[in-house]
Enzyme design. Structure first.
Site, PDB file in Angstrom:
ATOM      1  CD  GLU A  41      63.611  32.708  39.669  1.00 11.34           C
ATOM      2  OE1 GLU A  41      62.741  32.661  38.937  1.00 11.34           O
ATOM      3  OE2 GLU A  41      64.120  34.024  39.754  1.00 11.34           O
ATOM      4  CB  CYS A  48      64.122  38.584  40.557  1.00  6.51           C
ATOM      5  SG  CYS A  48      64.199  40.573  40.697  1.00  6.51           S
ATOM      6  CD  GLU A  57      64.083  44.307  33.927  1.00  2.00           C
ATOM      7  OE1 GLU A  57      64.775  43.482  34.469  1.00  2.00           O
ATOM      8  OE2 GLU A  57      64.366  45.330  33.530  1.00  2.00           O
ATOM      9  CE  LYS A  88      47.117  39.869  35.844  1.00  2.00           C
ATOM     10  NZ  LYS A  88      47.929  39.600  37.062  1.00  2.00           N
ATOM     11  CD1 TRP A 118      53.870  36.140  42.363  1.00  2.00           C
ATOM     12  CD2 TRP A 118      55.226  36.060  44.589  1.00  2.00           C
ATOM     13  NE1 TRP A 118      54.744  35.089  42.611  1.00  2.00           N
ATOM     14  CE2 TRP A 118      55.509  34.943  43.751  1.00  2.00           C
ATOM     15  CE3 TRP A 118      55.693  36.488  45.690  1.00  2.00           C
ATOM     16  CZ2 TRP A 118      56.543  34.235  44.352  1.00  2.00           C
ATOM     17  CZ3 TRP A 118      56.819  35.327  46.138  1.00  2.00           C
ATOM     18  CH2 TRP A 118      57.033  34.528  45.212  1.00  2.00           C
ATOM     19  CG  ASN A 119      59.476  38.706  43.729  1.00  2.00           C
ATOM     20  OD1 ASN A 119      58.788  39.723  42.770  1.00  2.00           O
ATOM     21  ND2 ASN A 119      60.621  38.308  43.356  1.00  2.00           N
TER      22      ASN A 119
HETATM   23  P1  NDP Z   1      54.668  34.941  36.765  1.00  2.00           P
HETATM   24  O1  NDP Z   1      55.744  34.858  35.549  1.00  2.00           O
HETATM   25  O2  NDP Z   1      54.108  33.884  37.192  1.00  2.00           O
HETATM   26  O3  NDP Z   1      53.730  36.231  36.805  1.00  2.00           O
HETATM   27  C1  NDP Z   1      54.079  37.525  36.570  1.00  2.00           C
HETATM   28  C2  NDP Z   1      52.835  38.325  36.194  1.00  2.00           C
HETATM   29  O4  NDP Z   1      52.622  37.925  34.915  1.00  2.00           O
HETATM   30  C3  NDP Z   1      51.876  38.021  37.165  1.00  2.00           C
HETATM   31  O5  NDP Z   1      50.942  39.499  36.981  1.00  2.00           O
HETATM   32  C4  NDP Z   1      50.885  37.170  36.228  1.00  2.00           C
HETATM   33  O6  NDP Z   1      49.363  37.095  36.514  1.00  2.00           O
HETATM   34  C5  NDP Z   1      51.083  37.356  34.860  1.00  2.00           C
HETATM   35  N1  NDP Z   1      50.710  36.678  33.647  1.00  2.00           N
HETATM   36  C6  NDP Z   1      50.782  35.267  34.143  1.00  2.00           C
HETATM   37  N2  NDP Z   1      50.553  34.731  32.753  1.00  2.00           N
HETATM   38  C7  NDP Z   1      50.410  35.502  32.047  1.00  2.00           C
HETATM   39  C8  NDP Z   1      50.111  35.565  30.409  1.00  2.00           C
HETATM   40  N3  NDP Z   1      50.036  34.386  29.844  1.00  2.00           N
HETATM   41  N4  NDP Z   1      50.109  36.791  29.841  1.00  2.00           N
HETATM   42  C9  NDP Z   1      50.396  37.924  30.594  1.00  2.00           C
HETATM   43  N5  NDP Z   1      50.623  37.990  31.793  1.00  2.00           N
HETATM   44  C10 NDP Z   1      50.455  36.686  32.407  1.00  2.00           C
HETATM   45  O7  NDP Z   1      55.796  35.478  37.848  1.00  2.00           O
HETATM   46  P2  NDP Z   1      55.636  35.632  39.557  1.00  2.00           P
HETATM   47  O8  NDP Z   1      54.438  36.615  39.680  1.00  2.00           O
HETATM   48  O9  NDP Z   1      55.757  34.198  39.937  1.00  2.00           O
HETATM   49  O10 NDP Z   1      57.028  36.382  40.036  1.00  2.00           O
HETATM   50  C11 NDP Z   1      58.108  35.670  40.329  1.00  2.00           C
HETATM   51  C12 NDP Z   1      59.237  35.493  38.910  1.00  2.00           C
HETATM   52  O11 NDP Z   1      59.454  37.046  38.936  1.00  2.00           O
HETATM   53  C13 NDP Z   1      60.520  35.085  39.437  1.00  2.00           C
HETATM   54  O12 NDP Z   1      61.059  34.350  38.338  1.00  2.00           O
HETATM   55  C14 NDP Z   1      61.247  36.382  39.488  1.00  2.00           C
HETATM   56  O13 NDP Z   1      62.653  35.808  39.353  1.00  2.00           O
HETATM   57  C15 NDP Z   1      60.725  37.155  38.704  1.00  2.00           C
HETATM   58  N6  NDP Z   1      61.195  38.481  39.142  1.00  2.00           N
HETATM   59  C16 NDP Z   1      62.038  39.210  38.195  1.00  2.00           C
HETATM   60  C17 NDP Z   1      62.421  40.377  38.582  1.00  2.00           C
HETATM   61  C18 NDP Z   1      63.239  41.057  37.477  1.00  2.00           C
HETATM   62  O14 NDP Z   1      63.246  42.566  37.791  1.00  2.00           O
HETATM   63  N7  NDP Z   1      63.939  40.670  36.701  1.00  2.00           N
HETATM   64  C19 NDP Z   1      61.983  41.088  39.930  1.00  2.00           C
HETATM   65  C20 NDP Z   1      61.011  40.294  40.530  1.00  2.00           C
HETATM   66  C21 NDP Z   1      60.653  39.165  40.228  1.00  2.00           C
HETATM   67  P3  NDP Z   1      49.130  36.119  37.707  1.00  2.00           P
HETATM   68  O15 NDP Z   1      49.799  36.319  38.747  1.00  2.00           O
HETATM   69  O16 NDP Z   1      47.470  36.445  37.713  1.00  2.00           O
HETATM   70  O17 NDP Z   1      49.248  34.885  37.045  1.00  2.00           O
END
Ligand code: NDP
Length: 487
Positions: A359, A269, A235, A162, A138-139
């Site tokens: 983090e 991130c 990522e 998704k 979401w960020n």
């Molecule tokens: P999450 O890991 O909570 O969620 C990421 C996505 O995965 C969401 O769409 C989430 O759905 C989905 N998800 C959750 N559980 C599962 C599962 N069991 N199987 C498959 N998909 C699942 O991360 P956030 O959305 O909170 O994002 C923040 C994080 O992302 C931070 O750690 C940040 O550092 C990282 N990030 C990394 C980046 C990079 O390029 N390296 C860039 C941006 C962010 P739902 O939201 O419905 O739970």
């Protein structure tokens, strides 16, 4: 929140509804992937040129409607509209680069023949997986999915996306606007819901999954993908450091540290969470950071924390740092006033506190005094993460950058590597593996295919039962001639 089969998205600052999208169940996810498989046949048939023109049309649509998209991200994720505009700018760059370079990077090409098989020519090309599942956070709800989506689509895959449950409306907007410029087939679709929908996507028959999110969820995604040996790009999170060397422009370093740590309210991130400043510039640097960060206002430059449960984590990290002997030179635990966190700068924070190891994902920054650049590198690398980083130095900038254990580093800048379409983006260690963006990012969404073509009769036939003992001797002779001399 889910209500009558609809996922409701709310503005984190006001709680107002930002929009609603239908929730998908496992059956709906599989159906979307089946539609995407059929669409992939057409998408591949139009070739690199056909895809390029369509991807560039979408790029132009994003530019034309940049304000609308930035305002949508503001209403759903809370980020300031100007931050949303900068995010779209980076997304447009990746779309443009991938569209224009896919043919050169992935298209068929001949490779130089090797002497032992000189009678065959060699060819390589990169073929799409079919359907790629993209799971996004979401960020940065615009650029984080558009990075892998650009690479996957340009390579000839179709995509089922998704989005995070916190930003589904932006995700749906991306799929809808793509359908406006590519109405023929469902080349990019969005499916919505909680984590189980992401899990269903991993098991739905996609050819590859690109996941952006937390390290913990990344591991779950890998486990789900392992069931069918589906390859993944991960990522994940980071704990990026900025190093200030003795000959750095201290004011520029402070500006970068404040922007790098507090843009998007620190929910980045590749955000800077730790600074290591060498002793001669430490005091001036801390003073400059406090002065600049102190001017930032919550509700203006600093938006709300999108995910309410993150507020507790940010408060815990600040409290832990202070309890272990750290000092707040700006803000402190009282900076956490839901839904906002005011800028907080901490010094003398022990290396074992959560603020230094996990983090934080808020507008906080720790600054640590170090003897020299060697100690700064050692401390910066003392983390299981390894995403990005930053170095401020005149003489040794690149040298220090090379020694940081991370996928990307900006010298005399911060976060800049995410804005260049031709640079690979991704981490090491707990920050994940695989790359999006640039040539590596295109290849991530295609599998190499090697072809040899006979162009003459074999003089030294090795790969046949019909070779004679004399020919085998000749092969050994040729081998000695070619490779027998010690280097
Ligand atoms: P999450 O890991 O909570 O969620 C990421 C996505 O995965 C969401 O769409 C989430 O759905 C989905 N998800 C959750 N559980 C599962 C599962 N069991 N199987 C498959 N998909 C699942 O991360 P956030 O959305 O909170 O994002 C923040 C994080 O992302 C931070 O750690 C940040 O550092 C990282 N990030 C990394 C980046 C990079 O390029 N390296 C860039 C941006 C962010 P739902 O939201 O419905 O739970």
């Amino acid at each position: 929140m889910i209500e009558d089969g609809w996922l409701l998205s709310t503005n984190p600052a006001t709680g107002d509804e930002a929009g609603r999208v239908p929730v998908a169940d496992e059956k709906a996810v599989v159906a979307a992937v089946e539609r995407a498989k059929a669409a992939a046949i057409w998408w591949q048939s139009i070739g690199f040129e056909g895809r390029k023109v369509r991807l560039l049309r979408w790029r132009t649509l994003l530019v034309e409607r940049i304000q609308e998209l930035a305002e949508l991200a503001h209403s759903e994720a809370g980020k300031p509209v100007t931050d949303g505009i900068i995010e779209v700018t980076a997304a447009v760059e990746h779309l443009d680069w991938a569209a224009k370079n896919a043919k050169r990077v992935l298209g068929p090409r001949k490779v130089r023949t090797r002497l032992l098989l000189a009678e065959h020519s060699g060819h390589v090309e990169y073929l799409p997986f079919g359907v790629v599942g993209v799971i996004g956070p979401w960020n940065y709800p615009i650029v984080t999915p558009i990075g892998p989506i650009s690479g996957a689509l340009a390579a000839g895959n179709t995509v089922v996306f998704k989005p995070s449950e916190y930003t589904p409306v932006v995700g749906q907007w991306l799929a809808d606007t793509f359908a406006e410029v590519v109405p023929e087939h469902p080349v990019l679709q969005a499916v919505h819901g909680f984590g189980d929908v992401g899990g269903a996507l991993c098991r739905s028959g996609v050819g590859k999954v690109s996941f952006t999110g937390s390290t913990a969820t990344g591991k779950k995604v890998m486990m789900a993908c392992a069931e069918n040996l589906v390859p993944v790009v991960i990522e994940a999170g980071g704990k990026d450091a900025l190093i200030v060397d003795a000959d750095a422009d201290v004011s520029a370093a402070a500006e970068a540290a404040v922007w790098g740590s507090m843009t998007n309210a620190g929910q980045t991130c590749i955000g800077i969470e730790r600074v290591y400043a060498v002793a001669p510039v430490y005091d001036a640097f801390v003073e400059a950071v406090v002065e600049k960060a102190g001017k930032l206002r919550t509700g203006q430059e600093i938006g709300p924390i999108t995910m309410p449960k993150q507020l507790d984590i940010i408060r815990d990290h600040i409290e832990d740092a202070l309890a272990k002997g750290g000092r707040a030179v700006l803000g402190g635990a009282s900076s956490v006033q839901a839904p906002y966190v005011a800028p907080t700068v901490l010094v003398d924070v022990p290396a074992d506190s959560s603020e230094m190891r996990e983090e934080t994902f808020g507008p906080t920054l720790t600054i640590t005094k170090v003897r020299d650049a060697d100690e700064a590198v050692e401390k910066a690398n003392d983390t299981p993460y390894g995403l990005g980083g930053s170095v401020f130095a005149k003489k040794n900038g690149i040298r220090i950058a090379r020694r940081l254990r991370s996928g990307m580093v900006a010298v005399n800048g911060t976060l800049t590597f995410v804005g260049m379409g031709n640079l690979p983006f991704g981490g090491v260690g707990e920050s994940g593996f695989g790359r999006i963006h640039g040539e590596d990012g295109l290849r991530e969404f295609a599998r190499p295919k090697a072809i040899t073509v006979r162009r003459a009769k074999s003089l030294l036939p090795a790969m046949t039962f019909e070779r004679t003992p004399a020919q085998v001797q000749q092969i050994v002779k040729a081998l000695r001639l070619l490779y027998g001399r010690k280097p």
